[in-house]
Design an enzyme around this catalytic site. Sequence first.
Site, short mmCIF file in Angstrom:
data_model
loop_
_atom_site.label_atom_id
_atom_site.label_comp_id
_atom_site.label_asym_id
_atom_site.label_seq_id
_atom_site.Cartn_x
_atom_site.Cartn_y
_atom_site.Cartn_z
CG ASP A 184 67.25 61.10 33.12
OD1 ASP A 184 67.47 62.25 32.72
OD2 ASP A 184 67.40 60.08 32.40
CG ASN A 193 72.56 69.64 28.74
OD1 ASN A 193 73.66 70.10 29.03
ND2 ASN A 193 72.19 68.40 29.03
N GLY A 226 74.21 69.51 23.81
CA GLY A 226 73.62 68.19 23.61
C GLY A 226 72.22 68.07 24.15
CD GLN A 227 67.29 71.80 25.16
OE1 GLN A 227 67.85 72.78 24.68
NE2 GLN A 227 66.08 71.83 25.67
CG HIS A 247 65.20 69.02 30.67
ND1 HIS A 247 64.96 69.32 29.35
CD2 HIS A 247 66.35 68.30 30.69
CE1 HIS A 247 65.91 68.80 28.60
NE2 HIS A 247 66.78 68.18 29.39
CG HIS A 284 69.75 67.02 33.74
ND1 HIS A 284 69.67 65.73 33.25
CD2 HIS A 284 69.63 67.82 32.66
CE1 HIS A 284 69.51 65.76 31.94
NE2 HIS A 284 69.48 67.03 31.55
P1 DGP Z 1 69.03 66.61 27.88
O1 DGP Z 1 70.20 65.97 27.18
O2 DGP Z 1 69.48 67.72 28.84
O3 DGP Z 1 67.96 67.05 26.90
O4 DGP Z 1 68.42 65.46 28.80
C1 DGP Z 1 67.25 64.75 28.51
C2 DGP Z 1 67.10 63.69 29.58
O5 DGP Z 1 65.78 63.18 29.49
C3 DGP Z 1 68.04 62.50 29.45
O6 DGP Z 1 68.85 62.41 30.63
C4 DGP Z 1 67.14 61.30 29.33
C5 DGP Z 1 65.79 61.82 29.80
N1 DGP Z 1 64.64 61.24 29.13
C6 DGP Z 1 64.45 61.14 27.79
N2 DGP Z 1 63.26 60.56 27.52
C7 DGP Z 1 62.68 60.30 28.73
C8 DGP Z 1 61.44 59.73 29.11
O7 DGP Z 1 60.60 59.33 28.30
N3 DGP Z 1 61.19 59.63 30.45
C9 DGP Z 1 62.09 60.06 31.39
N4 DGP Z 1 61.75 59.92 32.67
N5 DGP Z 1 63.27 60.61 31.06
C10 DGP Z 1 63.56 60.73 29.74
#
Ligand code: DGP
Length: 134
Positions: free
Chosen positions: A43, A101, A107-108, A114, A116
């Site tokens: 992340d 999420n 808060g997705q 995905h 986590h």
């Molecule tokens: P959610 O809130 O469950 O949709 O989490 C999205 C996650 O994705 C958040 O923890 C940050 C991560 N994220 C967003 N943009 C990028 C990206 O461009 N690269 C990576 N590696 N992670 C990202």
Amino acid sequence: MPKNMLKDTHSPYDPDNIFAKILREEIPCRKIYEDDYALCFHDVTPQAPVHALVIPKGAYRSFSDFTANASDEKICGFFRAVKQSVLLLNLEKEGYRLLANHGEHAGQEVPHFHVHICGGGSLGRLISENKTHK
Ligand code: DGP
């Protein structure tokens, strides 16, 4: 899909979301694991000492969309990839948390399903104290 499963009626998949771009290798990621079903990477804004994301190789907006519309093989392959990622991250012994999420209240941020994977230290409670509902 099982007959009694509710259909997911949310908006269509956006092929320009950031994880779709990562899958197409249009933007980079720090890859941890990849197979025919899934890609796991770090992340970009970690919220735990170890914070990785696992995404399926397909156009699914959320857990609800994925479990309603992906084949049994793809669902099984995806969750086996989550397990493989946990092993590669060395989280099996000390423990880890999986989280997905779905939608606005959760808060997705990114509309591609995905999971986590968080670990590498004590994670505390799932929901902060002041947000619990009795
Ligand atoms: P959610 O809130 O469950 O949709 O989490 C999205 C996650 O994705 C958040 O923890 C940050 C991560 N994220 C967003 N943009 C990028 C990206 O461009 N690269 C990576 N590696 N992670 C990202």
